[in-house]
Design an enzyme around this catalytic site. Structure first.
Site, PDB file in Angstrom:
ATOM      1  N   ASN A 202      31.643  39.992  45.061  1.00  0.00           N
ATOM      2  CA  ASN A 202      32.787  40.525  45.793  1.00  0.00           C
ATOM      3  C   ASN A 202      32.322  41.764  46.559  1.00  0.00           C
ATOM      4  OD1 ASN A 202      32.847  42.762  43.999  1.00  0.00           O
ATOM      5  ND2 ASN A 202      34.271  41.710  42.635  1.00  0.00           N
ATOM      6  N   GLU A 205      30.899  44.667  44.444  1.00  0.00           N
ATOM      7  CA  GLU A 205      29.582  44.358  43.879  1.00  0.00           C
ATOM      8  C   GLU A 205      28.502  44.395  44.962  1.00  0.00           C
ATOM      9  OE1 GLU A 205      31.477  41.446  40.433  1.00  0.00           O
ATOM     10  OE2 GLU A 205      30.734  40.610  42.327  1.00  0.00           O
ATOM     11  N   ASP A 276      37.252  33.581  40.618  1.00  0.00           N
ATOM     12  CA  ASP A 276      36.704  32.521  39.774  1.00  0.00           C
ATOM     13  C   ASP A 276      36.928  31.152  40.405  1.00  0.00           C
ATOM     14  OD1 ASP A 276      36.089  34.471  37.851  1.00  0.00           O
ATOM     15  OD2 ASP A 276      38.046  34.280  36.908  1.00  0.00           O
TER      16      ASP A 276
END
Length: 491
Positions: A202, A205, A276
Protein backbone atom coordinates in the site's frame (compact mmCIF):
# COMPACT_ATOMS: atom_id res chain seq x y z
CA UNK A 1 -10.17 -13.24 -23.92
CA UNK A 2 -12.06 -10.68 -21.84
CA UNK A 3 -12.03 -10.15 -18.08
CA UNK A 4 -14.95 -12.50 -17.44
CA UNK A 5 -13.02 -15.35 -19.11
CA UNK A 6 -10.12 -14.90 -16.70
CA UNK A 7 -12.49 -14.80 -13.73
CA UNK A 8 -14.13 -18.03 -14.92
CA UNK A 9 -10.72 -19.73 -14.69
CA UNK A 10 -10.44 -19.03 -10.96
CA UNK A 11 -12.46 -22.19 -10.19
CA UNK A 12 -9.64 -24.38 -11.54
CA UNK A 13 -6.93 -22.80 -9.37
CA UNK A 14 -5.36 -23.97 -6.13
CA UNK A 15 -3.87 -21.16 -4.05
CA UNK A 16 -1.77 -21.22 -0.87
CA UNK A 17 -1.97 -18.31 1.57
CA UNK A 18 0.82 -17.93 4.14
CA UNK A 19 0.77 -15.34 6.91
CA UNK A 20 -0.74 -14.08 10.14
CA UNK A 21 -4.09 -15.48 11.25
CA UNK A 22 -6.24 -12.89 13.00
CA UNK A 23 -9.78 -12.72 14.26
CA UNK A 24 -11.72 -9.52 13.58
CA UNK A 25 -14.45 -9.17 16.17
CA UNK A 26 -17.17 -6.55 15.70
CA UNK A 27 -19.09 -5.65 18.86
CA UNK A 28 -22.14 -3.46 18.45
CA UNK A 29 -24.53 -1.84 20.88
CA UNK A 30 -26.36 1.27 21.95
CA UNK A 31 -25.36 4.36 23.92
CA UNK A 32 -27.71 6.03 26.37
CA UNK A 33 -25.46 7.22 29.19
CA UNK A 34 -22.06 8.73 29.90
CA UNK A 35 -19.67 7.10 32.36
CA UNK A 36 -19.35 8.84 35.77
CA UNK A 37 -15.63 8.06 36.06
CA UNK A 38 -14.76 9.83 32.81
CA UNK A 39 -16.54 11.61 29.93
CA UNK A 40 -16.85 8.47 27.79
CA UNK A 41 -19.99 6.73 26.50
CA UNK A 42 -21.32 3.56 28.08
CA UNK A 43 -21.98 1.02 25.31
CA UNK A 44 -24.61 -1.62 26.04
CA UNK A 45 -23.43 -4.46 23.78
CA UNK A 46 -26.12 -6.48 22.04
CA UNK A 47 -24.40 -8.06 19.05
CA UNK A 48 -21.12 -9.69 18.07
CA UNK A 49 -19.81 -10.72 14.69
CA UNK A 50 -16.52 -12.61 14.35
CA UNK A 51 -14.72 -12.75 10.99
CA UNK A 52 -11.31 -13.93 9.77
CA UNK A 53 -8.84 -11.04 9.50
CA UNK A 54 -5.30 -10.43 8.32
CA UNK A 55 -3.94 -13.24 6.14
CA UNK A 56 -6.98 -15.31 7.13
CA UNK A 57 -9.16 -12.74 5.37
CA UNK A 58 -6.98 -13.07 2.27
CA UNK A 59 -7.62 -16.83 2.36
CA UNK A 60 -11.37 -16.25 2.67
CA UNK A 61 -11.19 -13.79 -0.23
CA UNK A 62 -9.48 -16.40 -2.43
CA UNK A 63 -12.14 -19.00 -1.58
CA UNK A 64 -14.97 -16.52 -2.15
CA UNK A 65 -13.57 -15.80 -5.62
CA UNK A 66 -14.01 -19.47 -6.47
CA UNK A 67 -10.47 -20.84 -6.16
CA UNK A 68 -9.49 -23.69 -3.85
CA UNK A 69 -7.50 -22.24 -0.97
CA UNK A 70 -5.25 -23.72 1.71
CA UNK A 71 -4.26 -21.50 4.63
CA UNK A 72 -0.91 -22.05 6.34
CA UNK A 73 -0.47 -20.21 9.64
CA UNK A 74 -0.30 -20.45 13.42
CA UNK A 75 -2.91 -19.57 16.04
CA UNK A 76 -3.01 -19.95 19.78
CA UNK A 77 -4.48 -22.97 21.50
CA UNK A 78 -7.37 -20.82 22.71
CA UNK A 79 -11.03 -19.98 22.11
CA UNK A 80 -10.24 -17.32 19.51
CA UNK A 81 -8.16 -19.83 17.55
CA UNK A 82 -11.03 -22.33 17.56
CA UNK A 83 -13.52 -19.67 16.41
CA UNK A 84 -11.16 -18.57 13.64
CA UNK A 85 -10.63 -22.13 12.41
CA UNK A 86 -14.41 -22.69 12.33
CA UNK A 87 -15.00 -19.46 10.41
CA UNK A 88 -12.34 -20.41 7.87
CA UNK A 89 -13.79 -23.88 7.39
CA UNK A 90 -17.27 -22.39 6.95
CA UNK A 91 -15.82 -20.18 4.18
CA UNK A 92 -14.44 -23.21 2.35
CA UNK A 93 -10.78 -22.71 3.29
CA UNK A 94 -8.57 -25.78 3.85
CA UNK A 95 -7.22 -25.44 7.42
CA UNK A 96 -5.24 -28.69 7.66
CA UNK A 97 -2.04 -26.63 8.01
CA UNK A 98 -3.45 -24.13 10.52
CA UNK A 99 -1.28 -25.00 13.52
CA UNK A 100 -2.24 -24.36 17.15
CA UNK A 101 0.72 -23.40 19.36
CA UNK A 102 0.38 -23.89 23.13
CA UNK A 103 1.29 -20.74 25.03
CA UNK A 104 0.60 -18.51 22.03
CA UNK A 105 -2.42 -16.16 22.00
CA UNK A 106 -4.41 -15.74 18.79
CA UNK A 107 -4.35 -12.18 17.52
CA UNK A 108 -7.77 -10.57 18.00
CA UNK A 109 -8.83 -7.09 16.91
CA UNK A 110 -12.08 -6.00 18.54
CA UNK A 111 -14.00 -3.04 17.15
CA UNK A 112 -16.68 -1.53 19.35
CA UNK A 113 -19.37 0.59 17.74
CA UNK A 114 -22.75 2.11 18.55
CA UNK A 115 -25.38 2.94 15.93
CA UNK A 116 -22.84 2.34 13.19
CA UNK A 117 -20.22 4.70 14.67
CA UNK A 118 -16.87 3.08 15.47
CA UNK A 119 -15.81 4.12 18.97
CA UNK A 120 -12.82 2.00 19.91
CA UNK A 121 -10.51 -0.78 18.69
CA UNK A 122 -8.86 -3.21 21.13
CA UNK A 123 -5.95 -5.41 19.97
CA UNK A 124 -4.47 -8.40 21.76
CA UNK A 125 -2.45 -11.49 20.88
CA UNK A 126 1.09 -12.83 20.46
CA UNK A 127 3.23 -10.89 18.00
CA UNK A 128 6.62 -12.53 18.58
CA UNK A 129 8.21 -15.25 16.45
CA UNK A 130 6.59 -18.67 16.64
CA UNK A 131 8.44 -21.39 18.57
CA UNK A 132 11.11 -23.28 16.60
CA UNK A 133 9.19 -26.57 16.65
CA UNK A 134 6.05 -24.91 15.25
CA UNK A 135 8.21 -23.08 12.71
CA UNK A 136 9.62 -26.40 11.43
CA UNK A 137 6.12 -27.88 11.14
CA UNK A 138 4.94 -24.80 9.22
CA UNK A 139 7.88 -25.05 6.77
CA UNK A 140 7.16 -28.77 6.26
CA UNK A 141 3.50 -27.97 5.53
CA UNK A 142 4.47 -25.30 3.00
CA UNK A 143 6.87 -27.72 1.29
CA UNK A 144 4.20 -30.42 1.02
CA UNK A 145 1.58 -28.07 -0.39
CA UNK A 146 3.83 -26.19 -2.82
CA UNK A 147 3.82 -28.67 -5.72
CA UNK A 148 0.03 -28.63 -6.00
CA UNK A 149 -0.29 -24.85 -5.98
CA UNK A 150 -0.90 -22.56 -8.96
CA UNK A 151 -0.26 -19.45 -6.87
CA UNK A 152 1.15 -18.60 -3.47
CA UNK A 153 0.16 -15.45 -1.58
CA UNK A 154 2.24 -14.17 1.29
CA UNK A 155 0.38 -11.86 3.69
CA UNK A 156 3.05 -10.82 6.16
CA UNK A 157 2.02 -8.40 8.91
CA UNK A 158 5.27 -8.83 10.81
CA UNK A 159 3.68 -10.70 13.73
CA UNK A 160 6.08 -13.65 13.85
CA UNK A 161 4.70 -16.14 11.30
CA UNK A 162 6.98 -15.27 8.37
CA UNK A 163 10.27 -15.74 10.13
CA UNK A 164 13.65 -15.60 8.40
CA UNK A 165 13.66 -19.38 8.05
CA UNK A 166 10.13 -19.42 6.61
CA UNK A 167 11.11 -16.75 4.07
CA UNK A 168 14.26 -18.71 3.15
CA UNK A 169 12.21 -21.90 2.69
CA UNK A 170 9.74 -20.11 0.39
CA UNK A 171 12.65 -18.63 -1.62
CA UNK A 172 14.21 -22.06 -2.05
CA UNK A 173 10.93 -23.60 -3.19
CA UNK A 174 10.41 -20.74 -5.65
CA UNK A 175 13.85 -21.30 -7.16
CA UNK A 176 13.23 -25.04 -7.55
CA UNK A 177 9.63 -24.88 -8.71
CA UNK A 178 8.49 -21.35 -9.61
CA UNK A 179 4.90 -20.38 -8.90
CA UNK A 180 2.96 -17.14 -9.18
CA UNK A 181 4.26 -15.71 -5.90
CA UNK A 182 2.58 -12.52 -4.69
CA UNK A 183 3.59 -10.76 -1.49
CA UNK A 184 1.62 -8.23 0.54
CA UNK A 185 3.95 -7.47 3.42
CA UNK A 186 4.44 -4.76 5.99
CA UNK A 187 8.14 -4.76 5.04
CA UNK A 188 8.62 -6.12 1.53
CA UNK A 189 12.35 -5.69 1.89
CA UNK A 190 12.40 -8.97 3.83
CA UNK A 191 11.10 -10.73 0.69
CA UNK A 192 13.49 -9.14 -1.82
CA UNK A 193 15.37 -12.40 -2.42
CA UNK A 194 12.33 -14.67 -2.61
CA UNK A 195 11.76 -14.42 -6.37
CA UNK A 196 8.45 -12.56 -6.16
CA UNK A 197 6.26 -12.54 -9.24
CA UNK A 198 4.49 -9.49 -7.86
CA UNK A 199 4.35 -7.31 -4.78
CA UNK A 200 1.38 -5.31 -3.54
CA UNK A 201 2.45 -2.64 -1.10
CA UNK A 202 0.00 0.00 0.00
CA UNK A 203 1.07 3.62 -0.21
CA UNK A 204 2.33 3.82 3.37
CA UNK A 205 4.42 0.65 2.95
CA UNK A 206 5.83 1.88 -0.37
CA UNK A 207 7.01 5.27 0.93
CA UNK A 208 8.45 3.58 4.03
CA UNK A 209 10.57 1.39 1.76
CA UNK A 210 11.59 4.45 -0.23
CA UNK A 211 12.23 6.68 2.78
CA UNK A 212 9.89 9.36 1.41
CA UNK A 213 7.32 11.61 3.05
CA UNK A 214 3.60 11.35 2.35
CA UNK A 215 1.80 13.45 -0.26
CA UNK A 216 -1.86 13.52 -1.26
CA UNK A 217 -4.06 12.95 -4.31
CA UNK A 218 -2.57 12.68 -7.79
CA UNK A 219 0.85 13.61 -6.36
CA UNK A 220 0.97 10.10 -4.88
CA UNK A 221 0.88 8.55 -8.34
CA UNK A 222 3.65 10.82 -9.62
CA UNK A 223 5.77 10.17 -6.51
CA UNK A 224 5.53 6.37 -6.82
CA UNK A 225 6.09 6.34 -10.59
CA UNK A 226 9.20 8.50 -10.21
CA UNK A 227 10.65 6.01 -7.71
CA UNK A 228 9.60 2.85 -9.57
CA UNK A 229 13.13 1.53 -10.21
CA UNK A 230 14.17 1.95 -6.58
CA UNK A 231 10.97 0.29 -5.39
CA UNK A 232 11.48 -2.63 -7.75
CA UNK A 233 15.05 -3.09 -6.57
CA UNK A 234 14.10 -3.01 -2.89
CA UNK A 235 11.27 -5.53 -3.27
CA UNK A 236 12.86 -7.77 -5.89
CA UNK A 237 9.46 -8.06 -7.58
CA UNK A 238 8.95 -8.35 -11.34
CA UNK A 239 5.64 -6.53 -11.02
CA UNK A 240 4.44 -3.90 -8.54
CA UNK A 241 0.83 -3.01 -7.80
CA UNK A 242 0.85 -0.08 -5.36
CA UNK A 243 -2.57 0.66 -3.86
CA UNK A 244 -3.18 4.36 -3.20
CA UNK A 245 -6.37 4.42 -1.10
CA UNK A 246 -8.93 6.68 -2.81
CA UNK A 247 -6.55 7.26 -5.73
CA UNK A 248 -6.89 3.63 -6.82
CA UNK A 249 -3.70 1.78 -7.70
CA UNK A 250 -0.75 2.09 -10.05
CA UNK A 251 0.77 -0.92 -11.79
CA UNK A 252 4.50 -0.81 -12.53
CA UNK A 253 6.14 -3.30 -14.88
CA UNK A 254 9.61 -3.12 -16.49
CA UNK A 255 9.46 -1.81 -20.04
CA UNK A 256 5.81 -0.74 -19.77
CA UNK A 257 4.05 2.52 -19.13
CA UNK A 258 2.50 2.82 -15.64
CA UNK A 259 -1.07 1.55 -15.63
CA UNK A 260 -3.68 3.01 -13.28
CA UNK A 261 -6.81 1.54 -11.85
CA UNK A 262 -9.43 3.67 -10.16
CA UNK A 263 -11.84 3.31 -7.28
CA UNK A 264 -14.76 5.17 -5.80
CA UNK A 265 -13.97 6.75 -2.43
CA UNK A 266 -15.51 4.89 0.53
CA UNK A 267 -15.67 5.51 4.29
CA UNK A 268 -12.87 3.96 6.36
CA UNK A 269 -15.46 1.69 8.01
CA UNK A 270 -16.06 0.14 4.59
CA UNK A 271 -12.41 -0.33 3.67
CA UNK A 272 -11.47 -3.20 6.03
CA UNK A 273 -10.28 -6.14 3.94
CA UNK A 274 -10.20 -4.30 0.60
CA UNK A 275 -6.43 -4.65 0.31
CA UNK A 276 -6.65 -8.38 1.06
CA UNK A 277 -9.32 -8.79 -1.61
CA UNK A 278 -7.21 -6.84 -4.14
CA UNK A 279 -4.24 -9.13 -3.44
CA UNK A 280 -6.36 -12.28 -3.69
CA UNK A 281 -7.96 -11.32 -6.99
CA UNK A 282 -4.67 -10.03 -8.43
CA UNK A 283 -2.86 -13.29 -7.65
CA UNK A 284 -5.72 -15.43 -8.99
CA UNK A 285 -5.88 -13.43 -12.21
CA UNK A 286 -2.13 -13.73 -12.78
CA UNK A 287 -2.29 -17.47 -12.08
CA UNK A 288 -5.19 -17.77 -14.54
CA UNK A 289 -2.94 -16.31 -17.23
CA UNK A 290 -4.26 -12.75 -17.40
CA UNK A 291 -2.01 -9.94 -18.59
CA UNK A 292 -0.82 -7.76 -15.72
CA UNK A 293 -3.12 -4.82 -16.65
CA UNK A 294 -6.12 -7.15 -16.92
CA UNK A 295 -5.19 -8.64 -13.54
CA UNK A 296 -5.05 -5.16 -12.01
CA UNK A 297 -8.48 -4.26 -13.41
CA UNK A 298 -9.93 -7.50 -12.02
CA UNK A 299 -8.34 -6.83 -8.62
CA UNK A 300 -9.68 -3.27 -8.56
CA UNK A 301 -13.18 -4.51 -9.38
CA UNK A 302 -13.03 -7.05 -6.56
CA UNK A 303 -11.82 -4.44 -4.07
CA UNK A 304 -14.60 -2.07 -5.16
CA UNK A 305 -17.18 -4.75 -4.44
CA UNK A 306 -15.57 -5.36 -1.05
CA UNK A 307 -15.89 -1.74 0.11
CA UNK A 308 -19.54 -1.47 -0.87
CA UNK A 309 -20.55 -2.41 2.69
CA UNK A 310 -19.10 -1.81 6.16
CA UNK A 311 -16.89 -4.26 8.03
CA UNK A 312 -14.51 -6.97 6.82
CA UNK A 313 -16.26 -8.30 3.74
CA UNK A 314 -15.46 -10.38 0.67
CA UNK A 315 -16.25 -10.30 -3.02
CA UNK A 316 -17.83 -13.48 -4.39
CA UNK A 317 -17.17 -14.88 -7.84
CA UNK A 318 -20.68 -13.83 -8.87
CA UNK A 319 -20.17 -10.26 -7.66
CA UNK A 320 -16.84 -10.04 -9.47
CA UNK A 321 -18.29 -11.45 -12.68
CA UNK A 322 -21.04 -8.83 -12.60
CA UNK A 323 -18.55 -6.02 -12.07
CA UNK A 324 -16.05 -7.03 -14.73
CA UNK A 325 -18.84 -7.78 -17.19
CA UNK A 326 -19.86 -4.18 -16.71
CA UNK A 327 -23.49 -4.95 -15.97
CA UNK A 328 -23.51 -2.50 -13.07
CA UNK A 329 -22.05 0.27 -15.25
CA UNK A 330 -24.63 0.41 -18.03
CA UNK A 331 -27.41 2.99 -17.86
CA UNK A 332 -30.02 4.50 -20.13
CA UNK A 333 -30.56 8.23 -20.64
CA UNK A 334 -33.65 8.09 -18.42
CA UNK A 335 -31.82 6.67 -15.39
CA UNK A 336 -28.53 8.50 -15.58
CA UNK A 337 -29.78 11.68 -13.87
CA UNK A 338 -30.63 9.85 -10.63
CA UNK A 339 -27.21 8.16 -10.52
CA UNK A 340 -25.44 11.46 -11.17
CA UNK A 341 -27.49 13.17 -8.45
CA UNK A 342 -26.32 10.56 -5.94
CA UNK A 343 -22.69 11.04 -6.93
CA UNK A 344 -23.00 14.81 -6.80
CA UNK A 345 -24.63 14.65 -3.35
CA UNK A 346 -21.59 12.68 -2.21
CA UNK A 347 -19.32 15.49 -3.41
CA UNK A 348 -17.97 13.72 -6.51
CA UNK A 349 -16.53 15.65 -9.47
CA UNK A 350 -18.29 14.42 -12.62
CA UNK A 351 -16.29 14.06 -15.85
CA UNK A 352 -18.09 13.36 -19.13
CA UNK A 353 -16.84 12.38 -22.57
CA UNK A 354 -18.40 10.77 -25.59
CA UNK A 355 -17.59 8.92 -28.79
CA UNK A 356 -18.19 5.89 -30.98
CA UNK A 357 -15.35 3.73 -29.54
CA UNK A 358 -15.86 1.24 -32.34
CA UNK A 359 -12.59 -0.71 -32.10
CA UNK A 360 -11.10 0.03 -28.68
CA UNK A 361 -7.35 0.60 -28.93
CA UNK A 362 -4.38 1.96 -26.97
CA UNK A 363 -5.21 5.55 -27.84
CA UNK A 364 -8.70 5.17 -26.37
CA UNK A 365 -7.37 3.59 -23.17
CA UNK A 366 -4.80 6.34 -22.65
CA UNK A 367 -7.40 9.04 -23.34
CA UNK A 368 -10.00 7.56 -20.96
CA UNK A 369 -7.44 7.08 -18.18
CA UNK A 370 -6.37 10.72 -18.49
CA UNK A 371 -10.00 11.84 -18.48
CA UNK A 372 -10.75 9.86 -15.31
CA UNK A 373 -7.72 11.34 -13.56
CA UNK A 374 -9.32 14.80 -13.88
CA UNK A 375 -12.22 13.95 -11.55
CA UNK A 376 -13.87 11.30 -9.38
CA UNK A 377 -16.45 9.81 -11.78
CA UNK A 378 -16.08 9.25 -15.52
CA UNK A 379 -19.26 8.90 -17.59
CA UNK A 380 -18.93 7.89 -21.23
CA UNK A 381 -21.67 8.77 -23.69
CA UNK A 382 -21.66 6.11 -26.42
CA UNK A 383 -23.12 6.66 -29.88
CA UNK A 384 -25.74 4.04 -30.75
CA UNK A 385 -25.38 1.99 -33.93
CA UNK A 386 -27.82 4.26 -35.75
CA UNK A 387 -25.93 7.33 -34.57
CA UNK A 388 -22.60 5.89 -35.74
CA UNK A 389 -24.03 5.07 -39.17
CA UNK A 390 -25.35 8.61 -39.52
CA UNK A 391 -21.92 10.02 -38.65
CA UNK A 392 -19.55 7.59 -40.37
CA UNK A 393 -21.52 5.85 -43.11
CA UNK A 394 -23.38 2.57 -43.67
CA UNK A 395 -20.32 0.31 -43.16
CA UNK A 396 -19.90 1.38 -39.55
CA UNK A 397 -19.90 0.49 -36.75
CA UNK A 398 -17.75 -2.64 -36.96
CA UNK A 399 -18.82 -3.71 -33.47
CA UNK A 400 -22.47 -3.42 -32.37
CA UNK A 401 -23.44 -1.08 -29.55
CA UNK A 402 -23.90 -3.87 -27.00
CA UNK A 403 -20.35 -5.11 -27.52
CA UNK A 404 -18.90 -1.60 -27.52
CA UNK A 405 -20.72 -0.75 -24.27
CA UNK A 406 -19.59 -3.97 -22.56
CA UNK A 407 -15.93 -3.42 -23.46
CA UNK A 408 -16.00 0.19 -22.21
CA UNK A 409 -17.78 -0.82 -19.01
CA UNK A 410 -15.11 -3.43 -18.29
CA UNK A 411 -12.45 -0.69 -18.03
CA UNK A 412 -11.54 0.27 -14.49
CA UNK A 413 -11.42 3.97 -15.34
CA UNK A 414 -15.03 4.06 -16.59
CA UNK A 415 -17.83 4.44 -14.03
CA UNK A 416 -20.88 4.60 -16.29
CA UNK A 417 -21.68 4.05 -19.98
CA UNK A 418 -24.79 5.67 -21.47
CA UNK A 419 -26.03 5.06 -25.02
CA UNK A 420 -27.50 7.98 -26.96
CA UNK A 421 -29.27 8.00 -30.33
CA UNK A 422 -28.72 11.58 -31.47
CA UNK A 423 -25.84 12.91 -33.56
CA UNK A 424 -24.56 14.87 -30.54
CA UNK A 425 -24.77 14.21 -26.80
CA UNK A 426 -26.48 17.55 -26.08
CA UNK A 427 -29.52 16.03 -24.32
CA UNK A 428 -27.23 13.78 -22.28
CA UNK A 429 -25.09 16.74 -21.25
CA UNK A 430 -28.22 18.56 -20.09
CA UNK A 431 -29.19 15.54 -17.96
CA UNK A 432 -25.71 15.02 -16.50
CA UNK A 433 -24.55 18.65 -16.20
CA UNK A 434 -20.90 17.55 -15.96
CA UNK A 435 -18.35 19.47 -13.96
CA UNK A 436 -15.90 18.77 -16.76
CA UNK A 437 -16.48 17.85 -20.41
CA UNK A 438 -13.44 16.20 -22.01
CA UNK A 439 -12.94 15.76 -25.73
CA UNK A 440 -10.04 14.50 -27.83
CA UNK A 441 -8.86 15.06 -31.36
CA UNK A 442 -8.34 18.17 -33.45
CA UNK A 443 -11.07 20.33 -31.90
CA UNK A 444 -10.62 23.73 -30.35
CA UNK A 445 -13.06 25.02 -27.78
CA UNK A 446 -14.32 27.46 -30.41
CA UNK A 447 -15.09 24.63 -32.88
CA UNK A 448 -16.46 22.10 -30.37
CA UNK A 449 -20.27 22.10 -30.76
CA UNK A 450 -20.99 21.06 -27.17
CA UNK A 451 -18.70 23.65 -25.53
CA UNK A 452 -21.24 26.51 -25.26
CA UNK A 453 -23.83 24.20 -23.71
CA UNK A 454 -21.40 22.81 -21.13
CA UNK A 455 -20.24 26.29 -20.18
CA UNK A 456 -23.82 27.61 -19.95
CA UNK A 457 -24.57 24.78 -17.50
CA UNK A 458 -21.61 25.81 -15.34
CA UNK A 459 -19.12 23.17 -16.48
CA UNK A 460 -15.59 23.36 -17.84
CA UNK A 461 -14.27 22.06 -21.16
CA UNK A 462 -10.86 20.43 -21.59
CA UNK A 463 -9.26 19.08 -24.77
CA UNK A 464 -6.88 16.11 -24.68
CA UNK A 465 -4.59 15.02 -27.49
CA UNK A 466 -5.00 11.53 -28.93
CA UNK A 467 -1.89 9.35 -29.33
CA UNK A 468 -0.32 9.68 -32.78
CA UNK A 469 -1.21 6.96 -35.32
CA UNK A 470 -3.90 5.50 -33.05
CA UNK A 471 -7.39 5.59 -34.53
CA UNK A 472 -10.16 3.19 -35.42
CA UNK A 473 -10.08 4.36 -39.03
CA UNK A 474 -6.36 3.65 -39.37
CA UNK A 475 -6.84 0.19 -37.87
CA UNK A 476 -9.62 -0.57 -40.35
CA UNK A 477 -7.48 0.72 -43.23
CA UNK A 478 -4.55 -1.51 -42.18
CA UNK A 479 -6.83 -4.55 -41.97
CA UNK A 480 -8.26 -3.84 -45.40
CA UNK A 481 -4.80 -3.29 -46.88
CA UNK A 482 -3.60 -6.53 -45.35
CA UNK A 483 -6.46 -8.60 -46.76
CA UNK A 484 -6.51 -6.81 -50.12
CA UNK A 485 -2.77 -7.37 -50.69
CA UNK A 486 -1.74 -10.35 -52.89
CA UNK A 487 -1.01 -13.40 -50.78
CA UNK A 488 2.37 -15.03 -51.44
CA UNK A 489 2.44 -18.77 -50.87
CA UNK A 490 5.07 -20.03 -48.48
CA UNK A 491 7.77 -22.07 -50.18
Amino acid sequence: MNLTDWVARFASLRVLVIGEAMLDSYLGGSVGRVCREAPVPIVALNERNDMPGGAANTAVAVAALGARCAFLSVVGADEAGVILAEKLADAGVDTDALLAAPGRETIVKQRISARGQLLLRLDRGSEGAVPELIERRLIEAISRAWSGADAVIVSDYGYGICTDRVIAAVAQLQRRSPRVLVADAKDLGHWAGAGLSAAKPNYAEAIALLGLGAVEGIDRVEQIVAAREILAARTGAQLLAVTLDTSGAVLLEPGCEPYRTFTSPAPDSHAAGAGDTFTAAFACALAAGAHSANAADIAAAAAAACVATAGTTTCTAEMLHERVAGEAKLAGPASVAAQVAAWRAAGKRIVFTNGCFDILHHGHISYLNRAKALGDVLIVGLNSDASVRALKGPRRPINPEGDRAAVLAALGCVDLVVLFEEATPARLIEAIRPDLFVKGGDYTIATLPEAPLVQRLGGEVKLLDFLDDRSTTSIIDRIRASYDAPQVAEL
